[in-house]
Design a protein around this motif. Structure first.
Motif, short mmCIF file in Angstrom:
data_model
loop_
_atom_site.label_atom_id
_atom_site.label_comp_id
_atom_site.label_asym_id
_atom_site.label_seq_id
_atom_site.Cartn_x
_atom_site.Cartn_y
_atom_site.Cartn_z
N GLN A 247 20.20 95.36 -8.93
CA GLN A 247 19.73 94.62 -10.08
C GLN A 247 20.29 93.20 -10.06
O GLN A 247 21.47 93.00 -9.79
CB GLN A 247 20.16 95.35 -11.36
N TRP B 125 12.32 90.76 -14.96
CA TRP B 125 13.45 91.25 -14.19
C TRP B 125 13.40 90.76 -12.75
O TRP B 125 12.35 90.35 -12.26
CB TRP B 125 13.53 92.78 -14.22
N GLN C 272 15.87 94.38 -16.49
CA GLN C 272 15.94 95.82 -16.23
C GLN C 272 14.90 96.20 -15.17
O GLN C 272 13.80 96.64 -15.50
CB GLN C 272 15.72 96.61 -17.52
N THR D 236 19.89 99.15 -15.53
CA THR D 236 20.15 98.55 -16.84
C THR D 236 21.40 97.68 -16.90
O THR D 236 21.55 96.94 -17.86
CB THR D 236 20.30 99.67 -17.90
N GLU E 187 12.64 98.01 -12.50
CA GLU E 187 12.09 99.35 -12.35
C GLU E 187 11.61 99.49 -10.91
O GLU E 187 10.84 98.68 -10.43
CB GLU E 187 10.90 99.56 -13.29
N SER F 13 13.45 104.73 -11.09
CA SER F 13 14.68 104.39 -11.80
C SER F 13 14.55 103.04 -12.49
O SER F 13 13.82 102.16 -12.02
CB SER F 13 15.86 104.31 -10.82
N VAL F 14 15.29 102.89 -13.59
CA VAL F 14 15.43 101.62 -14.29
C VAL F 14 16.90 101.23 -14.21
O VAL F 14 17.77 102.00 -14.60
CB VAL F 14 14.99 101.72 -15.76
#
Length: 185
Positions: free
Chosen positions: A90, A60, A94, A132, A96, A129-130
């Motif tokens: 992002q 990511w 994904q 997505t 983190e 948090s992720v």
């Protein structure tokens, strides 16, 4: 006279050289110097407040912005409470991100204690948090306790493939401190 001094100097150098050549554990022949090790993990890069910078994990990518470093008035903690705003966006995969990924240090390298549950102390604490979906944003605040009289030296943001470091050159102002020119009689 000069020749005698030159001979004495050369003799002394040869004696010292000969003493150095006879090592107590044998000769240096056959000994190898271990190869220089390459650093494992990310190498720190210097960043600035209020400017997004990339962070990455194994699969990511994201950008992170740190801003508004400040002292938060609090009587609940001994010492001074520091807080910083965090915003992450992002880019791929994904990402983190959480408060454990952000660390504050004194100029001497002493790690400050992060406040585990700063709810009620800061308006919007950062939670793990992720992200997505493409372009998803998370934001929040991270807070630490700093011993009274100490200064902040840097803030690090660490991820599996990134270590970004912001050096703090201008210290945050304590809103509870009175300026010296405005003392009341």
């Amino acid at each position: 006279m000069r020749r005698a001094a030159l001979v004495a100097t050369l003799t002394a150098v040869m004696v010292v050289s000969g003493a150095c050549a006879s090592l107590p554990f044998g000769s240096d022949e056959g000994r190898t110097v271990p190869p220089a090790t390459t650093p494992s993990g990310p190498v720190a890069t210097s960043r600035q407040f209020d400017q997004p910078f990339p962070v990455a994990g194994d699969s990511w990518d994201a950008t992170v912005t740190l801003s508004n470093l400040r002292i938060v008035p609090s009587s609940a903690y001994e010492g001074t409470v520091l807080a910083v705003d965090v915003r992450a966006v992002q880019s791929a995969g994904q990402p983190e991100l959480g408060p454990d990924d952000i660390t504050a240090y004194s100029p001497s390298g002493t790690k400050f204690d992060r406040i585990q549950s700063p709810a009620g102390l800061v308006a919007d604490p950062l939670v793990p948090s992720v992200m997505t979906s493409p372009g998803q944003t998370i934001q929040g605040m991270v807070a630490w306790t700093m011993p009274s009289g100490d200064r902040i030296g840097r803030i690090d943001v660490a991820s599996p493939r990134t270590l970004a470091s912001i050096t703090v050159t201008r210290q945050p102002v304590d809103p509870s401190a009175q300026p010296s020119g405005s003392q009341r009689p």
